[in-house]
Design an enzyme around this catalytic site. Structure first.
Site, PDB file in Angstrom:
ATOM      1  CG  ASN A   9      -1.732   1.183   1.435  1.00 48.34           C
ATOM      2  OD1 ASN A   9      -1.813   2.027   0.539  1.00 48.34           O
ATOM      3  ND2 ASN A   9      -2.368   1.306   2.594  1.00 48.34           N
ATOM      4  CE  LYS A  11      -0.265   3.154   4.841  1.00 49.01           C
ATOM      5  NZ  LYS A  11      -0.199   3.250   6.280  1.00 49.01           N
ATOM      6  CG  HIS A  98      -5.883   1.863   5.257  1.00 46.86           C
ATOM      7  ND1 HIS A  98      -5.486   2.781   6.195  1.00 46.86           N
ATOM      8  CD2 HIS A  98      -4.857   0.996   5.101  1.00 46.86           C
ATOM      9  CE1 HIS A  98      -4.257   2.467   6.594  1.00 46.86           C
ATOM     10  NE2 HIS A  98      -3.852   1.400   5.943  1.00 46.86           N
ATOM     11  CD  GLU A 100      -3.107   5.390   6.822  1.00 49.08           C
ATOM     12  OE1 GLU A 100      -3.109   5.447   5.572  1.00 49.08           O
ATOM     13  OE2 GLU A 100      -2.180   4.870   7.477  1.00 49.08           O
ATOM     14  CD  GLU A 170      -3.471  -2.595   7.247  1.00 53.55           C
ATOM     15  OE1 GLU A 170      -2.373  -2.847   6.749  1.00 53.55           O
ATOM     16  OE2 GLU A 170      -4.100  -1.550   7.031  1.00 53.55           O
ATOM     17  N   GLY A 176       2.440   2.204  10.801  1.00 53.33           N
ATOM     18  CA  GLY A 176       3.388   3.305  10.619  1.00 53.33           C
ATOM     19  C   GLY A 176       4.067   3.742  11.906  1.00 53.33           C
ATOM     20  CB  SER A 216       5.225  -1.737  11.872  1.00 52.99           C
ATOM     21  OG  SER A 216       4.785  -0.427  12.140  1.00 52.99           O
TER      22      SER A 216
HETATM   23  P1  PGA Z   1       2.741   0.245   7.643  1.00 53.91           P
HETATM   24  O1  PGA Z   1       1.285   0.426   7.015  1.00 53.91           O
HETATM   25  O2  PGA Z   1       3.300  -1.051   7.097  1.00 53.91           O
HETATM   26  O3  PGA Z   1       3.525   1.456   7.211  1.00 53.91           O
HETATM   27  O4  PGA Z   1       2.567   0.178   9.134  1.00 53.91           O
HETATM   28  C1  PGA Z   1       0.435  -0.663   6.792  1.00 53.91           C
HETATM   29  C2  PGA Z   1      -0.879  -0.185   6.227  1.00 53.91           C
HETATM   30  O5  PGA Z   1      -1.403   0.817   6.744  1.00 53.91           O
HETATM   31  O6  PGA Z   1      -1.437  -0.758   5.279  1.00 53.91           O
END
Ligand code: PGA
Length: 255
Positions: A9, A11, A98, A100, A170, A176, A216
């Site tokens: 992803n 983003k 997601h 976010e 997640e 992140g 992460s």
């Molecule tokens: P990350 O994000 O690996 O940077 O923690 C994962 C995601 O939000 O899909």
């Protein structure tokens, strides 16, 4: 048996030309193929076409995913993208729900359910995300919370081919932040998701739906997650922005 999946992803990162360079780099890294692993990349919407062209030209062994979609077919929805538009440029997957999007853009489980149905009507595979906040995790109600999300997000879905619906667990506190859930944390929730899928869709369908871990995930910790019975791969954010590291994660899944 479920095929493993490693999905990146990207983003809101990479301009058009940067996305092309990253996709070309990944195509080179994965030149030898990805064995039995499905590899997916999800660039920003404006970069999709450029990455689709790289995939075609290089015969790259990865599939294209969008990061979001709207459920309507067409019309006065400024700024949105319809499923048939994604289909037309060769996106075969789409991330939905997601955290976010839920947190910053107010998406609800009802929205996510509509998006899944709209995508599936166009043959696009949803990668439907779920996961709890730190507050919920600390209160110890994370399993119930995620199970409830799954029930709402899958309501009324007809899954005829279980390989065409993917879930990503997640935990928000691990996204992140560099703070990963342990492999046992991931298995606890992914196992509960699988049980919920059995209740909803029956044993056979539930056994074919991929459940990914995200938060992460990186080249050093991926192997531990993949050892777990109900973890079928990873949705990778930060670590998917470097072709070599992401390819290493794919190779771990191939092992
Ligand atoms: P990350 O994000 O690996 O940077 O923690 C994962 C995601 O939000 O899909």
């Amino acid at each position: 048996m479920r095929k493993r999946m490693i999905a990146g992803n990207w983003k809101m990162n990479k301009t058009f030309s940067e996305a092309v360079v990253l996709a070309e780099g990944l195509a080179r890294e994965l030149e030898g193929g990805t064995g039995d692993v499905d590899v997916v990349v999800a660039p920003p919407t404006v970069d999709l076409k450029g990455v689709a062209e790289v995939i075609e030209k290089e015969e790259a062994p990865f599939a294209l995913s969008a990061q979001n979609v709207y459920w309507q077919e067409a019309g006065a929805y400024t700024g949105e993208t319809a499923p048939n538009m994604l289909e037309a440029i060769g996106a075969t997957y789409c991330i939905i729900g997601h955290s976010e999007r839920r947190d910053y853009f107010g998406e609800t489980d009802e929205d996510i359910n509509k998006k899944a149905k709209a995508l599936m009507a166009h043959g696009i595979v949803p990668i439907s995300c779920c996961g709890e906040s730190l507050e919920i995790r600390e209160a110890g109600t994370h399993v119930e919370f995620v199970v409830d999300q799954i029930k709402k997000d899958t309501e009324g879905l007809e899954i005829t081919d279980p390989s065409k619906y993917v879930i990503a667990y997640e935990p928000i506190w691990a996204i992140g932040t560099g703070k990963t859930a342990t492999a046992d944390d991931a298995q606890e929730v992914c196992g509960a998701i699988r049980k919920t899928l059995v209740d909803i869709f029956g044993e056979e369908t539930a056994a074919g739906i991929r459940v990914l871990y995200g938060g992460s995930a990186n080249p050093s910790n991926i192997a531990g997650f993949l050892e777990k019975e109900d973890v079928d791969g990873a949705l990778v954010g930060g670590a998917s922005l470097k072709a070599d590291g992401f390819a290493d994660m794919v190779r771990s899944a191939m092992a």
